[in-house]
Design an enzyme around this catalytic site. Sequence first.
Site, PDB file in Angstrom:
ATOM      1  N   SER A  48     -14.051  -1.706  11.008  1.00 12.01           N
ATOM      2  CA  SER A  48     -13.922  -2.525  12.216  1.00 12.01           C
ATOM      3  C   SER A  48     -14.850  -2.035  13.315  1.00 12.01           C
ATOM      4  CB  SER A  48     -12.483  -2.463  12.722  1.00 12.01           C
ATOM      5  OG  SER A  48     -12.391  -3.012  14.026  1.00 12.01           O
ATOM      6  N   LEU A  72       0.823  -1.220   0.000  1.00 14.67           N
ATOM      7  CA  LEU A  72       0.000   0.000   0.000  1.00 14.67           C
ATOM      8  C   LEU A  72       0.856   1.269   0.000  1.00 14.67           C
ATOM      9  CD1 LEU A  72      -2.716  -1.096   2.573  1.00 14.67           C
ATOM     10  CD2 LEU A  72      -3.189  -0.359   0.219  1.00 14.67           C
ATOM     11  N   TYR A  92      -5.980   2.584  15.758  1.00 15.51           N
ATOM     12  CA  TYR A  92      -6.501   1.695  14.712  1.00 15.51           C
ATOM     13  C   TYR A  92      -7.973   2.000  14.409  1.00 15.51           C
ATOM     14  CZ  TYR A  92      -8.480  -2.745  13.073  1.00 15.51           C
ATOM     15  OH  TYR A  92      -9.176  -3.703  12.394  1.00 15.51           O
TER      16      TYR A  92
HETATM   17  C1  15L Z   1     -10.383  -6.198  14.745  1.00 14.28           C
HETATM   18  O1  15L Z   1     -10.674  -5.183  14.126  1.00 14.28           O
HETATM   19  C2  15L Z   1      -9.136  -6.932  14.465  1.00 14.28           C
HETATM   20  O2  15L Z   1      -8.776  -6.863  13.109  1.00 14.28           O
HETATM   21  C3  15L Z   1      -9.190  -8.366  14.927  1.00 14.28           C
HETATM   22  O3  15L Z   1      -7.861  -8.865  14.948  1.00 14.28           O
HETATM   23  C4  15L Z   1      -9.844  -8.522  16.296  1.00 14.28           C
HETATM   24  O4  15L Z   1      -9.034  -7.899  17.257  1.00 14.28           O
HETATM   25  C5  15L Z   1     -11.203  -7.896  16.253  1.00 14.28           C
HETATM   26  O5  15L Z   1     -11.157  -6.561  15.815  1.00 14.28           O
HETATM   27  C6  15L Z   1     -11.940  -7.943  17.598  1.00 14.28           C
HETATM   28  O6  15L Z   1     -12.383  -6.900  18.074  1.00 14.28           O
HETATM   29  O7  15L Z   1     -12.080  -9.027  18.132  1.00 14.28           O
END
Ligand code: 15L
Length: 259
Positions: free
Chosen positions: A108, A49, A133
Amino acid sequence: MRLLLTGACGGVGTMIRPLLLERYGSVLLSDRVEPEGLKPGETFVKADLGNADQIDALTKQCDAIIHLGGVSVEEPWEPILAANIEGLYTLYEAARVNGVERIVFASSNHAVGFYPRDIVIDHEKPVRPDSRYGVSKAFGEALGGLYSDKHGLRILNIRIGNVGYRPIDRRRMSIWLHPEDLVQLCAIGLEHPDLHYEIVYGFSDCEPAWWDNRRATELGYQPKYRSAEFRDEVLAEDPPPGADDASEIYQGGAFVLEP
Ligand code: 15L
């Protein structure tokens, strides 16, 4: 459809590769590392990326993208900035220039991880990231808004919970997403005729549920897998914690405690 799967060699990519191949017949895979066991119908292009020329070349070869690539957990700011902010912009801009029509963005639950577990949130609630994140995923959703409203790309943001073949603890009882259900959501992003820009939650049929996924339901999502089937074994492995444990109060779990 010429479909590109980024982050194809990661945990989630590896689980959905065979399902995408079955549904679409051929898939272009990319990652920074080589995949294992390439199947007929799968083609691999190594790309980073951070390398705009590689991303430009990659997006010339597809009409639709499932973007799983980038940093997928809490990390220091620099790698998140490089992959999930600058790298994502590079990808979306290359997609626009090269006429990509659809993007399914792996957002996420951590974009909304600071909502407490005792309320139910829907796709219209403002973001409440629990980590750097999570902030990068909120950015990704906003970037998708710009590219759909201004440039006409069709974008589905899936706020993914936790992908796997079973819920791995009590928190995941509420956010677990079976790979087949994830592919069902991806198919909405890739195929729904009226899709413009949407945010949906990426979880199977889970209880207790923290998310009102009515938008996904309206778009046709019918999860096949139920977390309740695993309740006894999960509760036996992961007994209830103390009430003042912050990682148990918020939806994002331990991400809320990350420094
Ligand atoms: C996420 O966004 C992650 O990519 C994954 O590894 C987990 O940590 C997941 O969330 C989670 O909240 O269980």
